[in-house]
Design a protein around this motif. Sequence first.
Motif, PDB file in Angstrom:
ATOM      1  N   VAL A 212       0.890  -1.022   0.038  1.00 41.85           N
ATOM      2  CA  VAL A 212       0.100  -0.010   0.199  1.00 41.85           C
ATOM      3  C   VAL A 212       0.879   1.295  -0.103  1.00 41.85           C
ATOM      4  O   VAL A 212       0.676   2.255  -0.746  1.00 41.85           O
ATOM      5  CB  VAL A 212      -0.837  -0.042   1.033  1.00 41.85           C
ATOM      6  CG1 VAL A 212      -1.331   1.405   1.599  1.00 41.85           C
ATOM      7  CG2 VAL A 212      -2.035  -0.966   0.772  1.00 41.85           C
ATOM      8  N   VAL A 213       1.876   1.122   0.708  1.00 44.65           N
ATOM      9  CA  VAL A 213       2.798   2.405   0.888  1.00 44.65           C
ATOM     10  C   VAL A 213       3.366   2.642  -0.609  1.00 44.65           C
ATOM     11  O   VAL A 213       3.422   3.824  -1.176  1.00 44.65           O
ATOM     12  CB  VAL A 213       3.913   2.109   1.705  1.00 44.65           C
ATOM     13  CG1 VAL A 213       5.067   3.350   1.691  1.00 44.65           C
ATOM     14  CG2 VAL A 213       3.316   2.211   3.340  1.00 44.65           C
ATOM     15  N   SER A 214       3.860   1.504  -1.203  1.00 45.08           N
ATOM     16  CA  SER A 214       4.386   1.524  -2.719  1.00 45.08           C
ATOM     17  C   SER A 214       3.293   2.011  -3.501  1.00 45.08           C
ATOM     18  O   SER A 214       3.662   3.018  -4.301  1.00 45.08           O
ATOM     19  CB  SER A 214       5.112   0.276  -2.847  1.00 45.08           C
ATOM     20  OG  SER A 214       5.437   0.493  -4.315  1.00 45.08           O
ATOM     21  N   ALA A 215       1.994   1.727  -3.507  1.00 45.64           N
ATOM     22  CA  ALA A 215       1.137   2.177  -4.174  1.00 45.64           C
ATOM     23  C   ALA A 215       0.802   3.762  -4.027  1.00 45.64           C
ATOM     24  O   ALA A 215       0.416   4.417  -4.952  1.00 45.64           O
ATOM     25  CB  ALA A 215      -0.352   1.263  -4.190  1.00 45.64           C
ATOM     26  N   PHE A 216       0.717   3.957  -2.816  1.00 47.59           N
ATOM     27  CA  PHE A 216       0.585   5.330  -2.662  1.00 47.59           C
ATOM     28  C   PHE A 216       1.710   6.241  -3.187  1.00 47.59           C
ATOM     29  O   PHE A 216       1.295   7.325  -3.885  1.00 47.59           O
ATOM     30  CB  PHE A 216       0.528   5.651  -0.850  1.00 47.59           C
ATOM     31  CG  PHE A 216       0.505   7.238  -0.430  1.00 47.59           C
ATOM     32  CD1 PHE A 216      -0.855   7.594  -0.208  1.00 47.59           C
ATOM     33  CD2 PHE A 216       1.457   7.680  -0.341  1.00 47.59           C
ATOM     34  CE1 PHE A 216      -0.862   8.749   0.183  1.00 47.59           C
ATOM     35  CE2 PHE A 216       1.717   9.188   0.451  1.00 47.59           C
ATOM     36  CZ  PHE A 216       0.200   9.602   0.381  1.00 47.59           C
ATOM     37  N   LEU A 217       3.035   5.860  -2.967  1.00 47.54           N
ATOM     38  CA  LEU A 217       3.946   6.759  -3.770  1.00 47.54           C
ATOM     39  C   LEU A 217       4.001   6.659  -5.066  1.00 47.54           C
ATOM     40  O   LEU A 217       4.335   7.786  -5.862  1.00 47.54           O
ATOM     41  CB  LEU A 217       5.423   6.280  -3.208  1.00 47.54           C
ATOM     42  CG  LEU A 217       5.635   6.416  -1.774  1.00 47.54           C
ATOM     43  CD1 LEU A 217       7.001   5.753  -1.136  1.00 47.54           C
ATOM     44  CD2 LEU A 217       5.611   7.865  -1.264  1.00 47.54           C
ATOM     45  N   TYR A 218       3.538   5.482  -5.651  1.00 50.74           N
ATOM     46  CA  TYR A 218       3.512   5.478  -7.258  1.00 50.74           C
ATOM     47  C   TYR A 218       2.433   6.394  -8.038  1.00 50.74           C
ATOM     48  O   TYR A 218       3.042   7.104  -8.920  1.00 50.74           O
ATOM     49  CB  TYR A 218       3.052   4.127  -7.476  1.00 50.74           C
ATOM     50  CG  TYR A 218       2.877   3.411  -8.853  1.00 50.74           C
ATOM     51  CD1 TYR A 218       4.293   3.289  -9.403  1.00 50.74           C
ATOM     52  CD2 TYR A 218       1.970   3.410  -9.667  1.00 50.74           C
ATOM     53  CE1 TYR A 218       4.414   3.067 -10.838  1.00 50.74           C
ATOM     54  CE2 TYR A 218       2.005   2.820 -10.780  1.00 50.74           C
ATOM     55  CZ  TYR A 218       3.154   2.643 -11.534  1.00 50.74           C
ATOM     56  OH  TYR A 218       3.384   2.229 -12.936  1.00 50.74           O
ATOM     57  N   VAL A 219       1.577   6.778  -7.261  1.00 51.80           N
ATOM     58  CA  VAL A 219       0.459   7.669  -7.785  1.00 51.80           C
ATOM     59  C   VAL A 219       0.324   9.112  -7.203  1.00 51.80           C
ATOM     60  O   VAL A 219      -0.582   9.655  -7.562  1.00 51.80           O
ATOM     61  CB  VAL A 219      -0.922   6.962  -8.031  1.00 51.80           C
ATOM     62  CG1 VAL A 219      -0.913   5.844  -8.720  1.00 51.80           C
ATOM     63  CG2 VAL A 219      -1.421   6.834  -6.526  1.00 51.80           C
TER      64      VAL A 219
END
Length: 406
Positions: A212-219
């Motif tokens: 989820v942290v990776s997805a948050f930073l990704y977008v």
Amino acid sequence: DLEDLRDIARQYDAFPGGPLLMSGDNIYPHQYMRNKAGRLRHIDFDMVEQMPPPVSSTLEKNCAVMLGGFARLKRHDSRLNCSSGYREESNLNITKISERVFTSSTVPPHPHPINNYTRPPFIISPLPTNMALVHLGKTAGSTLSLNLRHGCHMFVKHPCRGNENRNYGTNGGPGKESSVSQLTKGYYHFNLVPVNKHDGYIISSRNPIDRVVSAFLYVHPSNVAITTKHRAHFLKRNRGKENLFVEEYDMFFECFPDVSALAMNLVGDSNCAKLGRNIIGGGNSTMKSEMLNHFSFGYKFYASDLLVAGSRIFALRQEHLVTDWINFNLRLGGEPHEISGTNKDFKDKLEVKIPPGGLSKEERKCLCVALADELKVYLGVIDAADNLTKEEKKESRREINDGCFI
């Protein structure tokens, strides 16, 4: 049956790369089953360990476990013996013993020496022939798909265009196509997974908090032009046009400008807290959102029905991707292929990142609470994974416990 047990002991004593030692749990009947020929075979390969030098033989210890424990022969029973007629021949020619012991009615010898990548060896049985990759976003699923001849959506022609004659040997180089690629015929990403269409489902996996942290930073608005250009174009085309998805996206990042704000402000009854919980929990609006769909297509979406239906599951963990891929090929009876390619690494280019020291203990605990349902399904996937040993499953569970400070 006694002779079958002796054969197992001899098989493990002559195992290529070093003898296998059986644990005391192998005294129980559920560790064994009969094959089609009616022969008794040992099936729980998590309960054996390959012994390093200077150990040269496990014959007598395994004989004691099976004949003394499982078969319940008394200590002074002359039948409690696996060496008779074996040691003499073994001393003459160990190769002939290996050829004799590893017949088609037993587990085949491993075709490659055991190396640092492998755990106590076992062969997955029955062998799947029609697996599918279930690609969760931000779990190295793109890397995995590039290593599969059928790593493209099911609504296009298979094998994937351009993959018909591509070499899927180690690192794309010479050699036989990896067993994982040969046995995988489907791929699912951002769409429903049919629970009965395949005889195995490979779930690309990662600690849900990190995903989820990776997805948050990704977008994130400050990163999106670097990480995902088609989403950046989507924003540019639709801003100011009363697009509900863009409006929700903008509102989300106004509430949560960085990861720390996301972690610490999900609790309560404020509009931001409700919006945050809805989005990272995969609320309905995010499923159709070009910008936020990574949040909704998580473990609950992909894996819940598979677990309920009892579908056969395999897991490739991003945290252990190199070894999991090699071991999966080995445990499918194949060669120790290495995985080709890597995910694009944007870490150094991101404007908004994880704090230098990582998330604080309190921040991780808050995210663990907010993602409790995702964590439960993730651990269900790990527990159900047929390609992981008990030790590997404990390893992933321990990573969650440590990360959530349980």
